[in-house]
Design an enzyme around this catalytic site. Structure first.
Site, PDB file in Angstrom:
ATOM      1  N   ASP A 298      43.348  36.318  41.398  1.00 44.98           N
ATOM      2  CA  ASP A 298      44.343  36.816  40.444  1.00 44.98           C
ATOM      3  C   ASP A 298      45.200  37.943  41.016  1.00 44.98           C
ATOM      4  O   ASP A 298      45.719  38.760  40.273  1.00 44.98           O
ATOM      5  CB  ASP A 298      43.650  37.271  39.148  1.00 44.98           C
ATOM      6  CG  ASP A 298      42.498  38.220  39.401  1.00 44.98           C
ATOM      7  OD1 ASP A 298      42.324  38.652  40.559  1.00 44.98           O
ATOM      8  OD2 ASP A 298      41.767  38.540  38.440  1.00 44.98           O
TER       9      ASP A 298
ATOM     10  N   LYS B 231      35.876  53.968  37.975  1.00 45.37           N
ATOM     11  CA  LYS B 231      36.643  54.559  36.877  1.00 45.37           C
ATOM     12  C   LYS B 231      36.483  56.092  36.776  1.00 45.37           C
ATOM     13  O   LYS B 231      35.912  56.615  35.814  1.00 45.37           O
ATOM     14  CB  LYS B 231      36.254  53.911  35.548  1.00 45.37           C
ATOM     15  CG  LYS B 231      36.485  52.406  35.540  1.00 45.37           C
ATOM     16  CD  LYS B 231      36.430  51.832  34.141  1.00 45.37           C
ATOM     17  CE  LYS B 231      36.781  50.365  34.106  1.00 45.37           C
ATOM     18  NZ  LYS B 231      35.803  49.466  34.654  1.00 45.37           N
TER      19      LYS B 231
ATOM     20  N   ASP C 276      47.496  42.897  40.182  1.00 50.20           N
ATOM     21  CA  ASP C 276      46.475  42.069  39.544  1.00 50.20           C
ATOM     22  C   ASP C 276      47.137  41.447  38.319  1.00 50.20           C
ATOM     23  O   ASP C 276      47.489  42.153  37.372  1.00 50.20           O
ATOM     24  CB  ASP C 276      45.300  42.978  39.161  1.00 50.20           C
ATOM     25  CG  ASP C 276      44.271  42.262  38.299  1.00 50.20           C
ATOM     26  OD1 ASP C 276      44.497  41.098  37.917  1.00 50.20           O
ATOM     27  OD2 ASP C 276      43.248  42.890  37.990  1.00 50.20           O
TER      28      ASP C 276
HETATM   29  P1  GTP Z   1      38.406  38.853  32.803  1.00 47.12           P
HETATM   30  O1  GTP Z   1      37.436  38.049  31.976  1.00 47.12           O
HETATM   31  O2  GTP Z   1      39.718  39.020  32.123  1.00 47.12           O
HETATM   32  O3  GTP Z   1      37.825  40.131  33.308  1.00 47.12           O
HETATM   33  O4  GTP Z   1      38.796  37.980  34.106  1.00 47.12           O
HETATM   34  P2  GTP Z   1      37.862  37.315  35.208  1.00 47.12           P
HETATM   35  O5  GTP Z   1      36.808  36.509  34.572  1.00 47.12           O
HETATM   36  O6  GTP Z   1      38.751  36.545  36.123  1.00 47.12           O
HETATM   37  O7  GTP Z   1      37.188  38.533  35.956  1.00 47.12           O
HETATM   38  P3  GTP Z   1      37.769  39.448  37.121  1.00 47.12           P
HETATM   39  O8  GTP Z   1      39.239  39.601  36.952  1.00 47.12           O
HETATM   40  O9  GTP Z   1      36.970  40.674  37.208  1.00 47.12           O
HETATM   41  O10 GTP Z   1      37.449  38.567  38.385  1.00 47.12           O
HETATM   42  C1  GTP Z   1      37.998  38.809  39.653  1.00 47.12           C
HETATM   43  C2  GTP Z   1      38.071  37.476  40.395  1.00 47.12           C
HETATM   44  O11 GTP Z   1      36.763  36.924  40.546  1.00 47.12           O
HETATM   45  C3  GTP Z   1      38.865  36.436  39.637  1.00 47.12           C
HETATM   46  O12 GTP Z   1      39.603  35.714  40.595  1.00 47.12           O
HETATM   47  C4  GTP Z   1      37.819  35.572  38.960  1.00 47.12           C
HETATM   48  O13 GTP Z   1      38.226  34.210  38.833  1.00 47.12           O
HETATM   49  C5  GTP Z   1      36.662  35.666  39.939  1.00 47.12           C
HETATM   50  N1  GTP Z   1      35.362  35.613  39.275  1.00 47.12           N
HETATM   51  C6  GTP Z   1      34.818  36.508  38.400  1.00 47.12           C
HETATM   52  N2  GTP Z   1      33.594  36.145  38.048  1.00 47.12           N
HETATM   53  C7  GTP Z   1      33.335  34.979  38.710  1.00 47.12           C
HETATM   54  C8  GTP Z   1      32.205  34.099  38.744  1.00 47.12           C
HETATM   55  O14 GTP Z   1      31.166  34.302  38.093  1.00 47.12           O
HETATM   56  N3  GTP Z   1      32.310  32.988  39.534  1.00 47.12           N
HETATM   57  C9  GTP Z   1      33.444  32.716  40.255  1.00 47.12           C
HETATM   58  N4  GTP Z   1      33.464  31.619  41.014  1.00 47.12           N
HETATM   59  N5  GTP Z   1      34.515  33.534  40.249  1.00 47.12           N
HETATM   60  C10 GTP Z   1      34.459  34.649  39.483  1.00 47.12           C
END
Ligand code: GTP
Length: 368
Positions: free
Chosen positions: A110, A161, A221
């Site tokens: 992202d 944070k 982001d």
């Molecule tokens: P929010 O629910 O809005 O926090 O978004 P998110 O689920 O994408 O979490 P976050 O932005 O913290 O994740 C950062 C990156 O890691 C993103 O590209 C997510 O797709 C990826 N990501 C987070 N958790 C996982 C997971 O459990 N498995 C995989 N494969 N990717 C993950």
């Protein structure tokens, strides 16, 4: 070089859009965001990318029939349950057999960036690092994980944070890493683990060679509505150079178009707009600094300002959409106002004459 791209998160902060489309496949200026990231990786010689998937995995497989993107080969590692960022990397690495001597790139799915990946890899190699984190500078680090380093780039601490005014630096984890294969031994298999909150901080206590490189490259982001809008704003205003939209053309200072657009003579556009083919724009409509998908219908006298419209959106006459996001197939009834970072899900209907501020409107169906 091979890369693992983290694309399996639920993307909760971009709901309701992510109820129907996983975050990395949401369009940014009419191109699925993931394609932009793959293009960026390809520019630095990455030839094989494994998508670490979990939430809504099937759309990825459907999106890339044949498992390729241009000359790039794609593979998929679909977790049976969410494993967190580190758990996902470990799971994907096991699936594709990353060797202890191999070096891989890992990136969050992202992040919109023009980081020079070669520079990050060179930095990593020159310092014989086990893992290197790219850092980006933010004005207010209080919402982020701050990563202070010493003069050679060695990570000194992770400060999650920090209270306003108390941050040890303004440099935060930018979500792109270079990892030696042997570093993956530090991550347990099949356990939900966060690389940024668990694996990296633990490396410091275990004398791991963890480095971080500060970069002033563009970085955003896109995983929250305001920043998703900002990404469009920046692309449309040329902040990322020529990578606005593939295959778009424009007449003079008119809007960028992707294919035939039918616009009334009295409709007006600012130059920093993108309009997908098959879109019709009726008399006296005004479109300013916005991205409109393919096959949208903009009614008479409607105003679209600083907004993102997915494919097949209808904005009826006299409606106003400002600083908001409309998912594909959404319908904004006549005279309605959608404003202040409202997010309207796919095929959702905004009642005529209503005012929506900071609203979240779910797609039809059974969503929380
Ligand atoms: P929010 O629910 O809005 O926090 O978004 P998110 O689920 O994408 O979490 P976050 O932005 O913290 O994740 C950062 C990156 O890691 C993103 O590209 C997510 O797709 C990826 N990501 C987070 N958790 C996982 C997971 O459990 N498995 C995989 N494969 N990717 C993950």
């Amino acid at each position: 070089m091979r890369a693992i791209l983290l694309a399996g998160g639920a993307g909760t902060r971009l709901r309701p859009l992510t109820y129907t489309t996983p975050k990395p496949l949401l369009p940014v200026c009419n191109q699925p965001f993931l394609e932009r990231q793959l293009t960026w990786l390809g520019r630095f010689g990455v030839t094989d990318v494994t998508l670490a998937l979990g939430y809504l995995a099937d759309p990825f497989v459907t999106h890339f029939p044949g498992g390729t993107f241009g000359p790039m080969s794609l593979s998929y590692a679909v977790e049976p349950e969410a494993l967190g960022t580190a758990g996902a990397i470990k799971f994907a690495a096991e699936q594709i057999g990353v060797g202890a001597q191999e070096r891989i790139v890992v990136c969050n799915g992202d992040v919109l960036t023009d980081l020079d990946l070669s520079e990050l890899v060179d930095f990593h190699v020159a310092r014989d690092a086990e893992a290197t984190i790219s850092l980006t500078r933010v004005e207010d680090p209080s919402r982020f994980g701050v990563v202070p380093t010493d003069s050679d780039g060695r990570v000194r601490a992770f400060v999650e944070k920090p209270p306003p005014g108390k941050a040890p630096s303004h440099w935060i984890n930018a979500g792109t890493y270079v990892l030696e294969g042997r570093m993956l031994d530090r991550i347990p298999y099949g356990v939900n683990t966060s690389i940024e909150r668990e694996t990296f901080p633990k490396m410091l206590t275990q004398d791991g060679r963890l480095l971080a490189m500060e970069s002033s490259a563009y970085w955003l982001d896109v995983g929250v509505p305001n920043q998703y809008l900002q990404a469009h704003h920046d692309l449309l205003n040329g902040r990322l150079g020529d990578q606005v939209v593939p295959e778009a053309t424009r007449d003079g200072m008119g809007p960028w178009r992707q294919g035939e657009v039918e616009a009334a003579d009295s409709a007006s556009f600012s130059p920093n707009c993108l309009v997908g083919g098959g879109t019709t724009v009726d008399d006296d409509a005004v479109v300013v600094m916005s991205s409109l998908g393919f096959g949208c219908k903009i009614g008479r006298g409607a105003v679209i300002r600083d907004a993102v419209l997915g494919d097949g959106v209808t904005v009826e006459s006299g409606a106003r959409v400002e600083h908001s996001i409309l998912g594909p197939g959404a319908i904004v009834g006549a005279g309605a106002v959608v404003q202040q970072v409202s997010v309207v899900g796919a095929s959702a209907i905004v009642p005529a004459g209503s005012t929506q501020s900071e609203a979240r409107i779910n797609p039809p169906g059974d969503f929380e």
